[in-house]
Scaffold this motif. Structure first.
Motif, PDB file in Angstrom:
ATOM      1  N   LYS A   1      -0.732  19.970   5.967  1.00 52.40           N
ATOM      2  CA  LYS A   1      -0.705  19.552   4.555  1.00 52.40           C
ATOM      3  C   LYS A   1      -0.717  18.023   4.428  1.00 52.40           C
ATOM      4  CE  LYS A   1       1.973  23.632   3.226  1.00 52.40           C
ATOM      5  NZ  LYS A   1       3.231  24.110   2.608  1.00 52.40           N
ATOM      6  N   LYS A   2      -1.361  17.418   5.379  1.00 51.21           N
ATOM      7  CA  LYS A   2      -1.358  15.958   5.463  1.00 51.21           C
ATOM      8  C   LYS A   2      -1.848  15.290   4.181  1.00 51.21           C
ATOM      9  CE  LYS A   2      -3.163  12.423   8.595  1.00 51.21           C
ATOM     10  NZ  LYS A   2      -3.977  12.207   9.811  1.00 51.21           N
ATOM     11  N   GLN A   3      -2.855  15.868   3.537  1.00 53.80           N
ATOM     12  CA  GLN A   3      -3.447  15.246   2.347  1.00 53.80           C
ATOM     13  C   GLN A   3      -2.476  15.167   1.185  1.00 53.80           C
ATOM     14  OE1 GLN A   3      -6.368  13.812   2.519  1.00 53.80           O
ATOM     15  NE2 GLN A   3      -6.557  14.473   4.642  1.00 53.80           N
ATOM     16  N   SER A   4      -1.524  16.074   1.128  1.00 53.32           N
ATOM     17  CA  SER A   4      -0.573  16.109   0.014  1.00 53.32           C
ATOM     18  C   SER A   4       0.692  15.319   0.318  1.00 53.32           C
ATOM     19  CB  SER A   4      -0.209  17.556  -0.318  1.00 53.32           C
ATOM     20  OG  SER A   4       0.421  18.173   0.792  1.00 53.32           O
ATOM     21  N   LEU A   5       0.817  14.806   1.550  1.00 54.27           N
ATOM     22  CA  LEU A   5       2.008  14.069   1.935  1.00 54.27           C
ATOM     23  C   LEU A   5       1.748  12.570   1.885  1.00 54.27           C
ATOM     24  CD1 LEU A   5       3.066  16.131   5.088  1.00 54.27           C
ATOM     25  CD2 LEU A   5       4.057  16.292   2.792  1.00 54.27           C
ATOM     26  N   THR A   6       2.808  11.809   1.666  1.00 52.26           N
ATOM     27  CA  THR A   6       2.724  10.367   1.784  1.00 52.26           C
ATOM     28  C   THR A   6       2.994   9.992   3.231  1.00 52.26           C
ATOM     29  OG1 THR A   6       3.497  10.043  -0.475  1.00 52.26           O
ATOM     30  CG2 THR A   6       3.645   8.155   1.004  1.00 52.26           C
ATOM     31  N   ALA A   7       2.136   9.187   3.804  1.00 47.44           N
ATOM     32  CA  ALA A   7       2.322   8.780   5.194  1.00 47.44           C
ATOM     33  C   ALA A   7       3.602   7.971   5.338  1.00 47.44           C
ATOM     34  CB  ALA A   7       1.134   7.947   5.650  1.00 47.44           C
ATOM     35  N   PRO A   8       4.217   8.008   6.512  1.00 49.63           N
ATOM     36  CA  PRO A   8       5.396   7.161   6.726  1.00 49.63           C
ATOM     37  C   PRO A   8       5.053   5.694   6.502  1.00 49.63           C
ATOM     38  CG  PRO A   8       5.128   8.722   8.539  1.00 49.63           C
ATOM     39  CD  PRO A   8       3.888   8.821   7.704  1.00 49.63           C
ATOM     40  N   ARG A   9       6.053   4.925   6.166  1.00 45.28           N
ATOM     41  CA  ARG A   9       5.833   3.485   5.974  1.00 45.28           C
ATOM     42  C   ARG A   9       5.431   2.855   7.297  1.00 45.28           C
ATOM     43  NH1 ARG A   9       9.375  -0.570   7.181  1.00 45.28           N
ATOM     44  NH2 ARG A   9       8.936  -2.629   6.260  1.00 45.28           N
TER      45      ARG A   9
ATOM     46  N   ASN B   1       0.916  -5.703  -5.930  1.00 40.43           N
ATOM     47  CA  ASN B   1      -0.150  -4.722  -6.179  1.00 40.43           C
ATOM     48  C   ASN B   1      -0.979  -5.071  -7.406  1.00 40.43           C
ATOM     49  OD1 ASN B   1       0.099  -2.932  -3.985  1.00 40.43           O
ATOM     50  ND2 ASN B   1       1.866  -1.920  -4.924  1.00 40.43           N
ATOM     51  N   GLN B   2      -0.396  -5.821  -8.329  1.00 44.70           N
ATOM     52  CA  GLN B   2      -1.154  -6.226  -9.520  1.00 44.70           C
ATOM     53  C   GLN B   2      -2.107  -7.378  -9.240  1.00 44.70           C
ATOM     54  OE1 GLN B   2       1.531  -6.996 -12.817  1.00 44.70           O
ATOM     55  NE2 GLN B   2       2.763  -5.191 -12.320  1.00 44.70           N
ATOM     56  N   ILE B   3      -1.743  -8.256  -8.299  1.00 46.35           N
ATOM     57  CA  ILE B   3      -2.577  -9.451  -8.084  1.00 46.35           C
ATOM     58  C   ILE B   3      -3.531  -9.312  -6.901  1.00 46.35           C
ATOM     59  CG2 ILE B   3      -0.759 -10.918  -9.030  1.00 46.35           C
ATOM     60  CD1 ILE B   3      -0.295 -11.959  -6.148  1.00 46.35           C
ATOM     61  N   LYS B   4      -3.347  -8.318  -6.051  1.00 40.69           N
ATOM     62  CA  LYS B   4      -4.125  -8.297  -4.804  1.00 40.69           C
ATOM     63  C   LYS B   4      -5.613  -8.011  -5.020  1.00 40.69           C
ATOM     64  CE  LYS B   4      -3.130  -3.499  -3.444  1.00 40.69           C
ATOM     65  NZ  LYS B   4      -2.487  -2.649  -2.423  1.00 40.69           N
ATOM     66  N   THR B   5      -5.975  -7.543  -6.227  1.00 35.33           N
ATOM     67  CA  THR B   5      -7.402  -7.322  -6.505  1.00 35.33           C
ATOM     68  C   THR B   5      -8.078  -8.547  -7.118  1.00 35.33           C
ATOM     69  OG1 THR B   5      -6.836  -6.377  -8.660  1.00 35.33           O
ATOM     70  CG2 THR B   5      -7.075  -4.836  -6.817  1.00 35.33           C
ATOM     71  N   LEU B   6      -7.291  -9.585  -7.434  1.00 38.17           N
ATOM     72  CA  LEU B   6      -7.852 -10.808  -8.006  1.00 38.17           C
ATOM     73  C   LEU B   6      -8.546 -11.617  -6.909  1.00 38.17           C
ATOM     74  CD1 LEU B   6      -4.800 -11.967 -10.183  1.00 38.17           C
ATOM     75  CD2 LEU B   6      -6.861 -10.800 -10.984  1.00 38.17           C
TER      76      LEU B   6
ATOM     77  N   ASP C   1       0.831  -1.201   0.000  1.00 29.55           N
ATOM     78  CA  ASP C   1       0.000   0.000   0.000  1.00 29.55           C
ATOM     79  C   ASP C   1       0.865   1.251   0.000  1.00 29.55           C
ATOM     80  OD1 ASP C   1      -2.663   1.309   0.285  1.00 29.55           O
ATOM     81  OD2 ASP C   1      -1.782   1.988   2.182  1.00 29.55           O
ATOM     82  N   TRP C   2       1.873   1.254   0.862  1.00 27.51           N
ATOM     83  CA  TRP C   2       2.796   2.409   0.912  1.00 27.51           C
ATOM     84  C   TRP C   2       3.555   2.556  -0.408  1.00 27.51           C
ATOM     85  CZ3 TRP C   2       8.171   2.068   0.538  1.00 27.51           C
ATOM     86  CH2 TRP C   2       8.863   3.259   0.779  1.00 27.51           C
ATOM     87  N   TYR C   3       4.000   1.445  -0.972  1.00 28.50           N
ATOM     88  CA  TYR C   3       4.782   1.448  -2.209  1.00 28.50           C
ATOM     89  C   TYR C   3       3.971   2.028  -3.367  1.00 28.50           C
ATOM     90  CZ  TYR C   3       7.858  -0.501  -5.868  1.00 28.50           C
ATOM     91  OH  TYR C   3       8.713  -0.671  -6.935  1.00 28.50           O
ATOM     92  N   ALA C   4       2.664   1.746  -3.373  1.00 32.55           N
ATOM     93  CA  ALA C   4       1.813   2.254  -4.452  1.00 32.55           C
ATOM     94  C   ALA C   4       1.661   3.770  -4.381  1.00 32.55           C
ATOM     95  CB  ALA C   4       0.443   1.591  -4.382  1.00 32.55           C
ATOM     96  N   LYS C   5       1.844   4.349  -3.196  1.00 35.15           N
ATOM     97  CA  LYS C   5       1.639   5.786  -3.014  1.00 35.15           C
ATOM     98  C   LYS C   5       2.938   6.589  -2.986  1.00 35.15           C
ATOM     99  CE  LYS C   5      -2.466   4.789  -0.247  1.00 35.15           C
ATOM    100  NZ  LYS C   5      -3.032   4.758   1.131  1.00 35.15           N
ATOM    101  N   GLU C   6       3.999   5.968  -2.542  1.00 33.67           N
ATOM    102  CA  GLU C   6       5.274   6.664  -2.385  1.00 33.67           C
ATOM    103  C   GLU C   6       5.868   6.995  -3.748  1.00 33.67           C
ATOM    104  OE1 GLU C   6       8.681   8.410  -1.034  1.00 33.67           O
ATOM    105  OE2 GLU C   6       6.865   7.961   0.089  1.00 33.67           O
ATOM    106  N   LYS C   7       6.281   8.269  -3.897  1.00 28.20           N
ATOM    107  CA  LYS C   7       6.814   8.715  -5.190  1.00 28.20           C
ATOM    108  C   LYS C   7       8.295   8.378  -5.330  1.00 28.20           C
ATOM    109  CE  LYS C   7       3.500  12.513  -5.685  1.00 28.20           C
ATOM    110  NZ  LYS C   7       2.723  12.185  -4.466  1.00 28.20           N
ATOM    111  N   ASN C   8       9.092   8.683  -4.333  1.00 27.87           N
ATOM    112  CA  ASN C   8      10.536   8.453  -4.407  1.00 27.87           C
ATOM    113  C   ASN C   8      10.866   7.132  -3.716  1.00 27.87           C
ATOM    114  OD1 ASN C   8      11.004  11.051  -5.605  1.00 27.87           O
ATOM    115  ND2 ASN C   8      10.623  11.929  -3.572  1.00 27.87           N
TER     116      ASN C   8
END
Length: 1006
Positions: A760-768, A243-248, A225-232
């Motif tokens: 500015k919480k909405q624009s930040l990625t939460a810590p892992r 992340n590709q299979i977890k919706t199957l 979940d964190w990996y899908a959101k984290e930019k760097n």
């Protein structure tokens, strides 16, 4: 002949123009035919709810075109008359390794191996090689003609295949059992995602326990979940794939009822409803299994009877093994009765040919036929969202079907053909001549007796009757319409008559050879046509086979019905209150709604109360064991130096007989601790010993504690020279572990605090999210409390100084056998001591232990508890407490508090437990004598107003169990005498865990 040729040419012409284009070139001429067939006059079972008598089904190009009574048959269609025959959808298996590479566990031999801490998989994959979401079954799949043929024989047309290796196993592929190339067989390359509690081929040290697997899976979900959101972010191919299979549709393989509950708990945390492959014992906890709302995939594997002819062999077979043998065939019926959706699988069967036989057995035990068919067709199709392709006989679906002689689950049913994607596979000849009847046999024109042919047309049974008194079973071969019969007409005769012939009208004729070599004619004239016996009534309407009761838990001393809370008045007892009132003589206690309502004298019984005479007896609060390892499937996650992320609540075993035994010793609650394999152990579980109830009913979720450890075990002193890899290897290193982890936990907690406070919480990625550091951060916030395994003064001092410097609190030192040396420092910091009464000299760390330890800590003002750390000793903790009176002169009431009120204080439960006071939980024990006496034994043990142990009822249980045990043994002996298969008895003893146990922890991991 001309008409047939015209039909063939018409079909060929249509095929040449209508067949879809392909991307695969061929070496040779193209000859694609439409495969246009009409199956007429059949009983067509469209699905479990719809049957069409005398129906017609049209197929073309591998697809069903029309099903009905009045289907119009186009010109050029091959018509197959199936009068008297049945058509069913072909079967579906959602747990198959068909066409997949064999999973080989290449464990290096030659003694203990150097631990492998890191993954040895090459590439930018995740850190743990047991997590393999990148596995793509469609890239690994290769059709296997033999295995496909074996599965087609028992009616299967489609299977879900995947790699059976690891904890996260990647995606599954839906394939048909065609013998053509993989591109023809593959229906859906990404049909499902797969999970298990087994490490598979991974040789990494972590995880080494089921609770470690749970933690690894949970962390993987958070990381994805964190990996899908984290930019760097760093590259991680495993998290990309996850992340590709977890919706199957997600299928979780488990091996027993408690693994089902464990898997569902993970799914609930992340909003995933797993489809769970069970172990065949769901009936033992059917209410809890139903509450998961998980569809199930059920194996249809039933144990053979144990060979209990020898009484000594019989003695090693447990009550649970005996009862499961009898009740396992009832499992599908119980699941169906509970209205839990389920599919069947062939997984686990040594012989796949037993599959339909076992389904029929399940039907005999009460499984409705329609549920059986649904579990093999429509339900598995819908679970993987393939109902628009397979699972029923409807227009537009694949032409996957089987042709049978009758009811698929009938006793003598024969599968003739299995059609996969419109291609025919012959299992048995479709139009077998019916030669059953009684014949007058003539050999060399002389009367030769009678030939009787019974059985079914496909499997005839033969008998030769000579002079109506001699009955002979001949050897017979029937191939098409050619027949060979050989028999010895007289035991005293010197040879065998051999007859070879053919079907001639309504009789048989041919040539034979007599024992002397003379060639003679023979004939069999039909004298009496075979009379079909009345068909047996539908087995779904037959009363299911009788079995013994299901008990909770599913072991000896289990309850057929769980006890319930009562309103009780206990009169005229000596009450040890553990409060300022002290010990009350001739006092009364009222229990209502699971709580202690009143304590006093001459109390009136409430309406509907049961009155118990306590005259001459002692009533106390229940014993609380602060340090226990009972009721657990495993106790150590030793793969890493810190396992703060694991939870003992994930591996609670409610079936442990030690629960009942300890109730018989007056214990009502136990803190289940992680072992001492690492410096920072796992999160503890606090349970009440509610025998027969579920894991969740036993668990006290608000108690948040964790196990730490010092000394020999954490630095692997006694694990052998090969164990020189994992840090720490010295006591200095142990200290550094604590500094390192708590410094990181401080930083982790600060990062979340900053994030949560940001505007500015909405624009930040939460810590892992790190579930290991979550637990340590809770300690820093004084929300989770440490119980530390300890022996030696120097190390205990070390950890107290680390805690002082990093500003966290040690709650309890357990064992603490040198506590007498530093009791003043413990008392100053408010640290409790949970110790043994008189254990010493069992290893070097305890060479300076003394029996006065508890008393000396008590006199310094330390809150002292006496614990067991031993399943056997916990049954007599009252006597262990009494030793502190002998060694150190502790007053009797204070000695008693060491196994009741004091452990409650150490566990922060003194507001609920540990004393006899109005408003507290009614966890009570009535003793027949002074509770510190070696002669004392509980008359009853009550938890929250419910009698979980009653000595009189225990005597009745023992008698009932002996009767039930002998009934089952006699039933098994009967099976053996009937020639049914048996297995050698295997002893099954409950594991008595101790802190240092790491070997043989989890069969589920293998």
């Amino acid at each position: 002949m001309f008409k047939q040729l015209s039909t063939f040419l018409a079909a060929l012409t249509v095929g040449l123009y209508c067949h879809a284009q392909e991307t695969f070139p061929r070496n040779g001429a193209y000859d694609e035919r439409p495969g246009r067939y009409a199956f007429t006059n059949a009983t067509i079972v469209v699905d479990s709810k719809t049957t069409i008598p005398n129906g017609t089904m049209l197929i073309e190009n591998g697809v069903i075109k029309e099903v009905g009574k009045q289907a119009k048959i186009p010109a050029g269609t091959i018509v197959v008359d199936l009068k008297g025959k049945y058509i069913y959808p072909s079967l579906i298996d959602l747990d198959s390794d068909y066409g997949m590479p064999e999973v080989t566990r290449n464990r290096p031999g030659g003694g203990r191996q150097t631990p492998q801490l890191e993954s040895n998989k090459k590439g930018a994959f995740g850190w743990n090689q047991a997590v393999q979401p990148e596995n793509d079954a469609s890239l690994m799949f290769t059709p296997d003609a033999k295995k496909a043929g074996d599965l087609r024989k028992i009616g299967f047309g489609t299977v879900l295949v995947y790699s059976h290796d690891g904890i996260v196993r990647g995606n599954g592929a839906l394939v048909t059992l065609t013998d053509e190339a993989a591109n023809k067989a593959l229906l859906n390359r990404k049909a499902s995602a797969h999970f298990s509690f087994s490490k598979g081929t991974s040789s990494q040290t972590y995880p080494s326990s089921t609770m470690g697997v749970v933690a690894l899976l949970r962390q993987n979900y958070y990381d994805a979940d964190w990996y899908a959101k984290e930019k760097n972010k760093e590259a991680n191919l495993s998290l990309d794939a996850f992340n590709q299979i977890k919706t199957l549709p997600s299928i979780f393989e488990t091996n027993d009822k408690y693994s089902i509950l464990r898997a569902d708990k993970i799914g609930d945390e992340f909003g995933i409803q797993y489809i769970i492959r069970g172990g065949g014992d769901e009936y033992q906890r059917i209410k809890e299994v139903k509450a998961t709302k998980a569809p199930l995939i059920l194996p249809i594997v039933f144990p053979d009877a144990y060979d209990v002819t020898d009484p000594w062999d019989a003695d090693v077979v447990s009550m649970a093994q005996l009862k499961h043998w009898e009740l396992a065939p009832k499992n599908p019926a119980e699941v169906a009765k509970a209205e839990i959706p389920f599919a069947f699988t062939t997984a686990g069967l040594k012989n796949k040919g037993d599959f339909l036989k076992n389904i029929k057995t399940a039907i005999e035990y009460g499984l409705p036929k329609e549920k059986a068919l649904e579990a093999l067709t429509t339900l598995p199709a819908s679970l993987i969202k393939a109902e628009n392709q397979i699972g029923s006989l409807k227009a537009g679906l694949l032409a996957n079907f089987i042709i049978t002689s009758g009811d698929l689950f009938g006793k003598d049913n024969v599968i003739y053909e299995n059609w996969v994607q419109g291609k025919k596979y012959i299992i048995a000849p479709l139009n077998v001549p019916d030669i059953r009847g009684t014949y007058s046999l003539q050999v060399n024109n002389q009367p030769g007796g009678k030939l009787q042919i019974t059985g079914s047309p496909e499997k005839p049974e033969y008998k030769v009757l000579i002079q109506d008194s001699i009955k002979i079973t001949p050897k017979v071969t029937l191939a098409n319409e050619l027949l060979t019969i050989s028999y010895q007409p007289d035991k005293k005769a010197s040879g065998t008559i051999r007859l070879t012939g053919w079907i001639a009208g309504s009789g048989l004729a041919g040539e034979g050879v007599l024992p002397d070599g003379t060639v003679v004619p023979w004939a069999a004239t039909l004298s009496e046509k075979y009379q079909q016996t009345a068909a047996a009534a539908d087995t779904s309407a037959i009363k299911p086979k009788e079995t013994g009761p299901i008990v909770y838990p599913f072991v000896g001393f289990g309850n057929e019905t769980l006890p319930k809370a009562e309103t009780v008045l206990i009169k005229n007892a000596t009450v040890w209150t553990n409060e300022k009132e002290g010990i009350l003589q001739n006092a009364d206690v009222i229990v209502q709604n699971g709580k202690i309502s009143k304590v006093g004298k001459s109390l009136a019984a409430p309406s509907g109360a049961r009155t118990i005479d306590g005259t001459g007896k002692h009533l106390t609060s229940g014993i609380i064991d602060e340090h226990s390892h009972i009721a657990l499937f495993t106790i150590n996650e030793g793969g890493q130096t810190s396992s703060a992320e694991v939870r003992m609540s994930d591996v609670i075993n409610p079936d442990d007989i030690n629960i009942y035994r300890q109730l018989a010793g007056g214990v009502t609650a136990s803190q289940l601790l992680h072992g001492s394999a690492n410096s920072i152990g796992g999160q503890s579980a606090m349970i009440k010993l509610k025998w027969g109830t579920s894991q969740s009913d036993m668990l006290m979720p608000d108690v948040k504690t964790i196990k730490f450890a010092l000394g020999e075990n954490v630095k692997q002193s006694n694990w052998g020279d090969v164990q020189r890899v994992r840090f720490p290897q010295t006591r200095m290193g142990v200290e550094q572990v604590y500094f390192d982890h708590f410094i990181r936990a401080k930083e982790y907690a600060a990062s979340w605090k900053t994030y949560n406070a940001s505007s500015k919480k909405q624009s930040l990625t939460a810590p892992r999210r790190d579930i290991e550091l979550d637990a340590l951060a809770e300690i820093l916030a004084n929300e989770r409390f440490i119980t530390c395994h300890s022996y030696v003064q120097s190390e205990i001092n070390m950890l107290m100084h680390v805690a002082d410097s990093l500003k966290f609190k040690i709650n309890t030192f357990t064992h603490i056998l040198e506590g007498y040396k530093l009791a003043d420092g413990m008392a100053k910091r408010g640290i409790g001591g949970s110790t043994f009464a008189d254990w010493w000299a069992y290893k070097m760390e305890v060479k300076e232990a003394i029996p006065y330890n508890a008393a000396l800590m008590y006199h310094e003002g330390v809150t002292v508890a006496i614990n067991s750390d031993d399943a056997e000793m916990a049954r007599r903790l009252n006597q262990e407490a009494a030793k502190t009176v002998e060694y150190g002169g502790v007053p009797e009431e204070d000695a008693w508090k060491m196994v009741t009120l004091n452990p409650a204080k150490l566990l922060h439960l003194e507001n609920r437990m540990g004393s006899v006071k109005a408003g507290k939980d009614a966890d009570l024990v009535l003793w027949n004598a002074h509770p510190l006496s070696v002669y004392a034994r509980p008359e009853f043990t009550m938890i929250e107003g419910t009698m979980y142990f009653d000595r009189k009822k225990d005597e009745e249980k023992q008698k009932t169990m002996l009767v039930e045990r002998e009934r089952l043994i006699q039933k098994m002996i009967g099976d053996k005498s009937e020639g049914k298969p048996t297995q050698k008895p295997q002893a099954s003893q409950p594991k008595m865990w101790h802190c240092e146990d790491v070997a043989g922890m989890d069969t589920e991991l293998r």
